[in-house]
Design a protein around this motif. Sequence first.
Motif, PDB file in Angstrom:
ATOM      1  N   ASP A 141     -34.538  44.162 -88.925  1.00 36.75           N
ATOM      2  CA  ASP A 141     -33.685  43.263 -88.304  1.00 36.75           C
ATOM      3  C   ASP A 141     -33.563  42.008 -89.093  1.00 36.75           C
ATOM      4  O   ASP A 141     -34.543  41.110 -88.980  1.00 36.75           O
ATOM      5  CB  ASP A 141     -34.106  42.945 -86.672  1.00 36.75           C
ATOM      6  N   ASP A 142     -32.289  41.733 -89.449  1.00 37.08           N
ATOM      7  CA  ASP A 142     -32.078  40.597 -90.335  1.00 37.08           C
ATOM      8  C   ASP A 142     -31.223  39.587 -89.542  1.00 37.08           C
ATOM      9  O   ASP A 142     -30.604  38.650 -90.144  1.00 37.08           O
ATOM     10  CB  ASP A 142     -31.642  40.667 -91.692  1.00 37.08           C
ATOM     11  N   SER A 143     -31.164  39.737 -88.172  1.00 41.92           N
ATOM     12  CA  SER A 143     -29.937  38.778 -87.416  1.00 41.92           C
ATOM     13  C   SER A 143     -30.434  37.274 -87.290  1.00 41.92           C
ATOM     14  O   SER A 143     -29.854  36.471 -87.044  1.00 41.92           O
ATOM     15  CB  SER A 143     -29.960  39.103 -86.082  1.00 41.92           C
ATOM     16  N   GLN A 148     -37.518  40.934 -89.474  1.00 43.13           N
ATOM     17  CA  GLN A 148     -38.594  41.699 -88.533  1.00 43.13           C
ATOM     18  C   GLN A 148     -38.008  43.089 -88.239  1.00 43.13           C
ATOM     19  O   GLN A 148     -37.023  43.544 -88.571  1.00 43.13           O
ATOM     20  CB  GLN A 148     -38.609  40.958 -86.878  1.00 43.13           C
ATOM     21  N   PRO A 150     -36.725  46.443 -86.498  1.00 38.67           N
ATOM     22  CA  PRO A 150     -35.612  46.461 -85.543  1.00 38.67           C
ATOM     23  C   PRO A 150     -36.344  47.092 -84.205  1.00 38.67           C
ATOM     24  O   PRO A 150     -37.212  47.511 -84.058  1.00 38.67           O
ATOM     25  CB  PRO A 150     -34.674  47.554 -85.855  1.00 38.67           C
ATOM     26  N   ARG A 158     -40.499  46.215 -80.087  1.00 43.36           N
ATOM     27  CA  ARG A 158     -40.784  45.943 -81.531  1.00 43.36           C
ATOM     28  C   ARG A 158     -42.038  46.610 -82.042  1.00 43.36           C
ATOM     29  O   ARG A 158     -43.131  45.796 -81.432  1.00 43.36           O
ATOM     30  CB  ARG A 158     -40.358  44.785 -82.142  1.00 43.36           C
ATOM     31  N   ARG A 232     -26.298  49.596 -91.349  1.00 43.67           N
ATOM     32  CA  ARG A 232     -25.491  48.564 -90.611  1.00 43.67           C
ATOM     33  C   ARG A 232     -24.604  49.400 -89.448  1.00 43.67           C
ATOM     34  O   ARG A 232     -24.329  48.405 -88.592  1.00 43.67           O
ATOM     35  CB  ARG A 232     -24.404  48.041 -91.685  1.00 43.67           C
ATOM     36  N   GLY A 235     -26.482  49.089 -86.490  1.00 45.48           N
ATOM     37  CA  GLY A 235     -26.901  47.529 -86.093  1.00 45.48           C
ATOM     38  C   GLY A 235     -28.102  46.848 -86.569  1.00 45.48           C
ATOM     39  O   GLY A 235     -28.434  45.876 -86.020  1.00 45.48           O
ATOM     40  N   PHE A 236     -28.593  47.474 -87.600  1.00 43.51           N
ATOM     41  CA  PHE A 236     -29.663  46.917 -88.311  1.00 43.51           C
ATOM     42  C   PHE A 236     -29.600  46.959 -89.762  1.00 43.51           C
ATOM     43  O   PHE A 236     -28.533  47.488 -90.279  1.00 43.51           O
ATOM     44  CB  PHE A 236     -30.923  47.344 -87.982  1.00 43.51           C
TER      45      PHE A 236
END
Length: 444
Positions: A141-143, A148, A150, A158, A232, A235-236
């Motif tokens: 998760d690179d949002s 971290q 996902p 998580r 992608r 969503g991750f």
Amino acid sequence: MRNWLRKNPQVRTIRVAASDLNGQARGKRVPARFADKVLDGGTRFPLSVLNLDIWGEDIDDSPLVFEAGDADGLLWPTDRGFVPMPWLEAPSALLPLWMFRETGEPYEGDPRHALNTVVKRYKARGLTPVVAMELEFFLIDDSTRNLQVPASPRSGKRRKAGEILSIRLIDQFDRFFTDLYDACEAMDIPADTVISEAGLGQFEMNLMHCDDALRAADDAWLFKMLVKGLARRHGFAASFMAKPYPDYAGSGMHTHFSVLDEQGRNVFDNGGPEGTPMLHNAIAGCLNGMNDSTLLFAPHMNSYDRLVPDAHAPTGIAWAYENRTVAIRVPSGSPAARRVEHRVAGGDVNPYLTLAAILGAALVGIEDGATPPAPVKGNAYALDLPQVPADWPTAVAAFENSTVMPRIFHDELIRNLVQTKKQEIHYMDELTPNERVEIYLDTV
């Protein structure tokens, strides 16, 4: 190839692409109705396109750019043909290419041609390498600025721990892996076992052994593209970056290989656990070339964060039977499957160059009748062994000044890669750690 498009009329756009020295796909988008132009006449890119840095920029003072007028090469489809691109929204297909000069000669700076040259040398001796690759990668998760794991699509939680061989963790991402297997089947990538690994959100997928080394490298190149693109859609991010988390193990790309003779017999098999003299020649060649070829196994600044003691990545130049702390492992099992496992490369490598370096060094050992030192026993990290280069500039210098690498790679490829890495070292030194992670996360 035309039949494939006729059987898949839903495909309206294609990508035509070749691998640059960093393993990045460089190419063009073409409407499917104009595909015949590429199939009949090839397509053109500047020669310099296969020699860009990790940002996609020209190499300063490269003789391929202004000095040569940035001349074109001619690219033709490989025998892979069209493959679907299941990670895109619209039905699309990729046509892998490789580069030639106007004369029809292979372009010496193309990494796929570098591997092909090594394979031809095996063929000239009546030998065929059989290759399998194990590719490790992270789901991330690179949002936010802090990477971290996902959140689980099933529980929303998580798990901030490495979970080796956890069925539960794999099942948390069941939808992603189901789509991944379906996509591999559609792309004819021989995906086999998947396991969870020691890092945060880290997994490994094995690709089945193949007696066509070019195809094996193609599979790995396409697989990396697929995993990153498909993640992608879920969503991750997925990344083959060598070491995204400082406190956890990094990602490798372990390569297994054996060699068949003209009768299809494994030349490493002597009917027992020790293997043949030719196996030992190949091991010696890999060990003798390891220092100078580390740049190909660890091609980026972040790669060297993985190559540290006690982190599940080999640092000592040594070999052993059934021992995962060494650089070269001879797995146990049936003598008919006797093989070498080369464990140094990170997940961030160019598969074509890595496989060319491994098979090329092994062939040099076979040609020279080289003899390896005795196999080590126990924890190789605790032994006094010669070490692989511990940093990027040292690895670049070893590759540039090597007497072994010119026996494997053309002078032009060596020059181009050295110039590329020196430029990347210069500009990476100007970036913050977060900026380095940002560029590596999506590219390698």
